[in-house]
Scaffold this active site. Structure first.
Site, short mmCIF file in Angstrom:
data_model
loop_
_atom_site.label_atom_id
_atom_site.label_comp_id
_atom_site.label_asym_id
_atom_site.label_seq_id
_atom_site.Cartn_x
_atom_site.Cartn_y
_atom_site.Cartn_z
N PHE A 150 0.85 -1.19 0.00
CA PHE A 150 0.00 0.00 0.00
C PHE A 150 0.89 1.24 0.00
O PHE A 150 1.74 1.40 0.86
CB PHE A 150 -0.92 0.00 1.22
CG PHE A 150 -2.12 0.85 1.01
CD1 PHE A 150 -3.22 0.37 0.31
CD2 PHE A 150 -2.14 2.16 1.47
CE1 PHE A 150 -4.33 1.18 0.07
CE2 PHE A 150 -3.24 2.98 1.24
CZ PHE A 150 -4.33 2.49 0.55
N ARG A 163 -1.63 12.57 1.71
CA ARG A 163 -1.66 13.05 0.32
C ARG A 163 -0.62 14.14 0.09
O ARG A 163 -0.11 14.32 -1.00
CB ARG A 163 -3.02 13.67 -0.02
CG ARG A 163 -4.14 12.68 -0.18
CD ARG A 163 -5.34 13.38 -0.82
NE ARG A 163 -6.59 12.67 -0.60
CZ ARG A 163 -7.01 11.63 -1.32
NH1 ARG A 163 -6.28 11.18 -2.31
NH2 ARG A 163 -8.16 11.06 -1.05
P1 IMP Z 1 -8.21 -0.43 -8.72
O1 IMP Z 1 -8.05 -1.58 -7.78
O2 IMP Z 1 -7.24 -0.48 -9.86
O3 IMP Z 1 -9.64 -0.31 -9.18
O4 IMP Z 1 -7.87 0.89 -7.91
C1 IMP Z 1 -8.85 1.44 -7.07
C2 IMP Z 1 -8.35 2.59 -6.30
O5 IMP Z 1 -7.80 2.07 -5.11
C3 IMP Z 1 -7.25 3.46 -6.87
O6 IMP Z 1 -7.71 4.45 -7.75
C4 IMP Z 1 -6.72 4.08 -5.62
O7 IMP Z 1 -7.51 5.18 -5.25
C5 IMP Z 1 -6.88 2.96 -4.62
N1 IMP Z 1 -5.59 2.29 -4.38
C6 IMP Z 1 -5.13 1.14 -4.91
N2 IMP Z 1 -3.91 0.84 -4.45
C7 IMP Z 1 -3.59 1.84 -3.61
C8 IMP Z 1 -2.43 2.14 -2.81
O8 IMP Z 1 -1.42 1.40 -2.77
N3 IMP Z 1 -2.48 3.28 -2.08
C9 IMP Z 1 -3.56 4.13 -2.08
N4 IMP Z 1 -4.64 3.90 -2.82
C10 IMP Z 1 -4.65 2.77 -3.57
#
Ligand code: IMP
Ligand code: MG
Length: 173
Positions: A150, A163
């Protein structure tokens, strides 16, 4: 409880990546007057740095995705800023993301936008976490590869925290 943050990418590494992406985007969009559609909130700092490297006409718009239920499952809804939708049809649209993780958010958004009939549709993401991908997403302009951890900083949050950090960190849990 305090999180332990370990640096992953310094502001200099990020700046070099943004410069590279801007050069690639410039080459392809120089005369196309594109719409850069940034996905809120995580991409706002990336977008701000990116467009200051682009010396040609473009527009920016914002979109927000809201999910039902908890977590980051993005089966949810697309919320565009008022007027943004009218900017999609017939335009060269470049989606600007902070991170592609499972790919569900980007896949959902690209599918939604495709139905609005843009002249072209491409995806730029500052970071890519390929190990967690659940749906195939083509990233046309790809920045930094991140491990299955993360990350926070440079616009990217953990529960709205971190942020503002200028570098990108891994949150050790
Ligand atoms: P997805 O899983 O590709 O649909 O991503 C969904 C959303 O999860 C992203 O746009 C980010 O807002 C959030 N996200 C995914 N991985 C991370 C991370 O490592 N840090 C913070 N937000 C994350
Ligand atoms: Mg996001």
């Amino acid at each position: 409880m305090e999180d332990k943050l370990n640096i992953l990418f310094t502001r200099d590494e990020i700046a070099t990546t943004v410069e590279r992406l801007a050069a690639e985007i410039r080459r392809d969009y120089l005369t196309k007057h594109p719409v850069l559609l940034a996905v809120l909130k995580g991409s706002f700092i990336f977008l701000a740095d990116l467009i200051r490297q682009l010396d040609f006409p473009l527009e920016i718009e914002f979109v927000r995705l809201s999910s039902y239920g908890k977590g980051t499952e993005s089966s949810g809804r697309v919320k565009m800023a008022p007027g943004a939708l009218s900017k999609i049809r017939g335009r060269h649209v470049l989606v600007v993301e902070d991170i592609i993780d499972t790919g569900l958010t980007a896949a959902f958004l690209l599918d939604y936008l495709r139905r609005k009939k843009p002249a072209s549709l491409k995806l730029c993401s500052l970071t890519d976490k390929p190990e967690r991908r659940r749906v195939m997403v083509n990233i046309d302009y790809r920045g930094l590869t991140v491990p299955d951890k993360f990350i926070v900083g440079y616009g990217i949050d953990c529960d709205e925290r971190y942020r503002h950090l200028p570098d990108i960190y891994v949150v050790e849990q």
